[in-house]
Design a protein around this motif. Structure first.
Motif, PDB file in Angstrom:
ATOM      1  N   THR A   1     -54.911  26.251 -23.804  1.00 21.71           N
ATOM      2  CA  THR A   1     -55.991  25.336 -23.451  1.00 21.71           C
ATOM      3  C   THR A   1     -55.389  24.093 -22.816  1.00 21.71           C
ATOM      4  O   THR A   1     -54.460  23.496 -23.373  1.00 21.71           O
ATOM      5  N   SER A   2     -55.893  23.719 -21.651  1.00 22.60           N
ATOM      6  CA  SER A   2     -55.384  22.556 -20.926  1.00 22.60           C
ATOM      7  C   SER A   2     -56.408  21.429 -20.959  1.00 22.60           C
ATOM      8  O   SER A   2     -57.608  21.660 -20.749  1.00 22.60           O
ATOM      9  N   LEU A   3     -55.909  20.226 -21.196  1.00 19.78           N
ATOM     10  CA  LEU A   3     -56.756  19.045 -21.320  1.00 19.78           C
ATOM     11  C   LEU A   3     -56.082  17.859 -20.654  1.00 19.78           C
ATOM     12  O   LEU A   3     -54.871  17.840 -20.462  1.00 19.78           O
ATOM     13  N   ILE A   4     -56.888  16.865 -20.328  1.00 23.38           N
ATOM     14  CA  ILE A   4     -56.371  15.554 -19.944  1.00 23.38           C
ATOM     15  C   ILE A   4     -57.071  14.531 -20.818  1.00 23.38           C
ATOM     16  O   ILE A   4     -58.310  14.508 -20.895  1.00 23.38           O
ATOM     17  N   VAL A   5     -56.282  13.706 -21.503  1.00 23.57           N
ATOM     18  CA  VAL A   5     -56.824  12.794 -22.515  1.00 23.57           C
ATOM     19  C   VAL A   5     -56.373  11.374 -22.213  1.00 23.57           C
ATOM     20  O   VAL A   5     -55.194  11.132 -21.943  1.00 23.57           O
ATOM     21  N   GLU A   6     -57.299  10.444 -22.272  1.00 28.07           N
ATOM     22  CA  GLU A   6     -56.968   9.027 -22.145  1.00 28.07           C
ATOM     23  C   GLU A   6     -56.971   8.375 -23.523  1.00 28.07           C
ATOM     24  O   GLU A   6     -57.813   8.699 -24.375  1.00 28.07           O
TER      25      GLU A   6
ATOM     26  N   ALA B   1     -51.856  18.180 -34.609  1.00 25.44           N
ATOM     27  CA  ALA B   1     -50.922  18.489 -35.698  1.00 25.44           C
ATOM     28  C   ALA B   1     -51.649  18.832 -36.992  1.00 25.44           C
ATOM     29  O   ALA B   1     -51.252  19.757 -37.714  1.00 25.44           O
ATOM     30  N   THR B   2     -52.712  18.096 -37.322  1.00 26.18           N
ATOM     31  CA  THR B   2     -53.419  18.333 -38.580  1.00 26.18           C
ATOM     32  C   THR B   2     -54.241  19.618 -38.548  1.00 26.18           C
ATOM     33  O   THR B   2     -54.804  20.008 -39.574  1.00 26.18           O
ATOM     34  N   ARG B   3     -54.300  20.276 -37.405  1.00 26.38           N
ATOM     35  CA  ARG B   3     -55.018  21.545 -37.287  1.00 26.38           C
ATOM     36  C   ARG B   3     -54.076  22.699 -36.924  1.00 26.38           C
ATOM     37  O   ARG B   3     -54.528  23.779 -36.555  1.00 26.38           O
ATOM     38  N   GLY B   4     -52.772  22.439 -36.993  1.00 23.05           N
ATOM     39  CA  GLY B   4     -51.795  23.489 -36.787  1.00 23.05           C
ATOM     40  C   GLY B   4     -51.679  23.977 -35.361  1.00 23.05           C
ATOM     41  O   GLY B   4     -51.304  25.131 -35.119  1.00 23.05           O
ATOM     42  N   ILE B   5     -51.946  23.103 -34.390  1.00 17.87           N
ATOM     43  CA  ILE B   5     -51.916  23.493 -32.980  1.00 17.87           C
ATOM     44  C   ILE B   5     -50.637  22.993 -32.335  1.00 17.87           C
ATOM     45  O   ILE B   5     -50.341  21.792 -32.348  1.00 17.87           O
ATOM     46  N   ASN B   6     -49.896  23.908 -31.751  1.00 19.13           N
ATOM     47  CA  ASN B   6     -48.663  23.552 -31.050  1.00 19.13           C
ATOM     48  C   ASN B   6     -48.961  23.135 -29.620  1.00 19.13           C
ATOM     49  O   ASN B   6     -49.833  23.715 -28.958  1.00 19.13           O
ATOM     50  N   LEU B   7     -48.250  22.113 -29.140  1.00 19.81           N
ATOM     51  CA  LEU B   7     -48.383  21.673 -27.756  1.00 19.81           C
ATOM     52  C   LEU B   7     -47.194  22.180 -26.957  1.00 19.81           C
ATOM     53  O   LEU B   7     -46.046  21.955 -27.324  1.00 19.81           O
TER      54      LEU B   7
ATOM     55  N   LEU C   1     -51.668  -1.824 -14.790  1.00 18.19           N
ATOM     56  CA  LEU C   1     -50.339  -1.485 -15.272  1.00 18.19           C
ATOM     57  C   LEU C   1     -50.369  -1.193 -16.771  1.00 18.19           C
ATOM     58  O   LEU C   1     -51.009  -1.896 -17.544  1.00 18.19           O
ATOM     59  N   GLY C   2     -49.679  -0.124 -17.177  1.00 13.73           N
ATOM     60  CA  GLY C   2     -49.565   0.186 -18.587  1.00 13.73           C
ATOM     61  C   GLY C   2     -50.642   1.095 -19.143  1.00 13.73           C
ATOM     62  O   GLY C   2     -50.655   1.382 -20.347  1.00 13.73           O
ATOM     63  N   ARG C   3     -51.552   1.578 -18.293  1.00 13.80           N
ATOM     64  CA  ARG C   3     -52.607   2.496 -18.754  1.00 13.80           C
ATOM     65  C   ARG C   3     -52.266   3.900 -18.299  1.00 13.80           C
ATOM     66  O   ARG C   3     -52.018   4.155 -17.122  1.00 13.80           O
ATOM     67  N   TYR C   4     -52.298   4.848 -19.269  1.00 20.11           N
ATOM     68  CA  TYR C   4     -51.875   6.212 -18.979  1.00 20.11           C
ATOM     69  C   TYR C   4     -52.887   7.224 -19.487  1.00 20.11           C
ATOM     70  O   TYR C   4     -53.597   6.997 -20.461  1.00 20.11           O
ATOM     71  N   ARG C   5     -52.926   8.355 -18.795  1.00 17.74           N
ATOM     72  CA  ARG C   5     -53.613   9.524 -19.305  1.00 17.74           C
ATOM     73  C   ARG C   5     -52.545  10.571 -19.633  1.00 17.74           C
ATOM     74  O   ARG C   5     -51.443  10.547 -19.095  1.00 17.74           O
ATOM     75  N   PHE C   6     -52.885  11.505 -20.512  1.00 19.70           N
ATOM     76  CA  PHE C   6     -51.917  12.499 -20.947  1.00 19.70           C
ATOM     77  C   PHE C   6     -52.403  13.903 -20.599  1.00 19.70           C
ATOM     78  O   PHE C   6     -53.549  14.273 -20.891  1.00 19.70           O
ATOM     79  N   VAL C   7     -51.528  14.635 -19.946  1.00 22.20           N
ATOM     80  CA  VAL C   7     -51.781  16.030 -19.612  1.00 22.20           C
ATOM     81  C   VAL C   7     -51.280  16.871 -20.778  1.00 22.20           C
ATOM     82  O   VAL C   7     -50.117  16.763 -21.186  1.00 22.20           O
ATOM     83  N   VAL C   8     -52.150  17.701 -21.342  1.00 15.05           N
ATOM     84  CA  VAL C   8     -51.840  18.441 -22.563  1.00 15.05           C
ATOM     85  C   VAL C   8     -52.090  19.925 -22.355  1.00 15.05           C
ATOM     86  O   VAL C   8     -53.152  20.316 -21.854  1.00 15.05           O
ATOM     87  N   ASP C   9     -51.123  20.744 -22.737  1.00 10.74           N
ATOM     88  CA  ASP C   9     -51.316  22.184 -22.867  1.00 10.74           C
ATOM     89  C   ASP C   9     -51.155  22.518 -24.339  1.00 10.74           C
ATOM     90  O   ASP C   9     -50.105  22.243 -24.936  1.00 10.74           O
ATOM     91  N   ALA C  10     -52.185  23.102 -24.930  1.00 13.46           N
ATOM     92  CA  ALA C  10     -52.180  23.424 -26.350  1.00 13.46           C
ATOM     93  C   ALA C  10     -52.304  24.929 -26.534  1.00 13.46           C
ATOM     94  O   ALA C  10     -53.083  25.590 -25.844  1.00 13.46           O
TER      95      ALA C  10
END
Length: 323
Positions: A208-213, A230-236, A248-257
């Motif tokens: 599952t792919s997500l983008i999270v701010e 982590a609390t649901r046992g999901i590996n990234l 400056l200093g604001r990021y979004r995170f690309v996640v593959d779970a």
């Protein structure tokens, strides 16, 4: 089902966009898609054009590179998926990164002095070049295929070019050397992107792919986001940061779970993320390219989450607890 009778409606032709021209690694990725074989393939010049084709209906899907095992995430693709609405990843494909050295017909390796190459490809072949052609010079090219095409159209004075092996299937070029990449295990990950659709059914080997701010910049904010998994046992399998760009200093995170949206633990994590983050972009749940089955502890099995919800529902309704 379509009919061959006179007057019957012709079958709909599907169109797929990919980074062209013919011979690119992206074309090699698209060739792995069974439903794309024998359909219309539309070469484009960049990721933005490929995704615009999908959004605006010129193509049914687009193949784009998303990550390289040597150079990391493809930032242009990650940023485009974060900012263009209405897209879903529906498949994942891996292509080994192999390079060949090609020249004009009749060229010889010992005569090579100037080499045309995309800067990334050149960097990935530098050890081989330094060993086999220590006196060479490098002229940058716009793409891996453009480096080879510049030999044929006369736009480059280079003696040879670094290119993907597929180029030899489309153009008359002299193969001077094969497997010149310095990392034999290099691979590029591609994703097939379509308009928003229902995710394919879970296979047990899904991603599952997500983008999270993050909601704001405070100590522990990233940890709070990671705890949703982590609390649901999901590996990234991927966590990459990209600047949002508004300040400056604001990021979004690309996640593959690891896992599928229909998995109870993944659905629960996404609901947690939705409560935590001002913006969560769901990019899709789809089969992993390596078909590796996702394993997790029994305490995170689907029936455990279902039992917990039933237990809470019973408390709210006043039902007596049973052992």
């Amino acid at each position: 089902m379509t009919s061959d009778l006179p007057g019957a409606e012709a079958p709909v032709r599907r169109t797929y966009s990919y980074l062209g021209p013919a011979g690119t690694f992206t074309e090699a990725a698209l060739a792995q898609v069974p439903e794309a074989r024998g359909r219309d393939w539309r070469p484009v010049r960049n990721v933005g054009e490929a995704l615009a084709d999908v959004v605006e209906g010129r193509s049914d899907a687009a193949m784009i590179a998303i990550e390289n095992s040597v150079d990391g995430g493809v930032s242009t693709a990650q940023d485009a998926l974060a900012t263009i609405p209405g897209l879903r990843i529906v498949g994942e494909y891996l292509v080994p990164v192999e390079f060949v050295l090609v020249g004009r017909p009749g060229a010889r390796l010992q005569d090579v002095g100037l080499i045309a190459a995309h800067p990334v490809a050149y960097a990935q072949c530098l050890q081989w070049l330094s060993r086999e052609l220590p006196a060479h010079s490098h002229v940058p090219a716009a793409s891996n295929v453009a480096s080879a095409m510049s030999l044929l159209d006369g736009s480059s004075d280079a003696d040879a070019a670094i290119a993907p092996p597929g180029i030899l299937e489309h153009h008359e070029l002299e193969l001077l050397a094969s497997n010149i990449g310095d990392n034999p295990n290099a691979v590029t990950r591609f994703v097939l992107v379509a308009r928003t659709v229902v995710p394919p059914a879970p296979t047990g080997a899904d991603k599952t792919s997500l983008i999270v701010e993050l909601p704001d910049d405070h100590p522990g904010a990233l940890l709070e986001m990671l705890e949703q998994f982590a609390t649901r046992g999901i590996n990234l399998s991927l966590l990459a940061s990209r600047p949002i760009g508004d300040e400056l200093g604001r990021y979004r995170f690309v996640v593959d779970a690891d896992g599928h949206l229909q998995d109870e633990r993944m659905a629960d994590a996404l609901m947690g993320l939705r409560r935590f983050s001002p913006r969560v972009t769901f990019l899709g749940s789809y089969p992993r390219a390596d078909r590796a089955v996702v394993h997790y502890p029994e305490r995170y099995a689907d029936d455990v989450f279902v039992e917990a919800r039933d237990w809470l529902r019973g408390l709210l309704s006043g039902e007596p607890e049973t052992d």
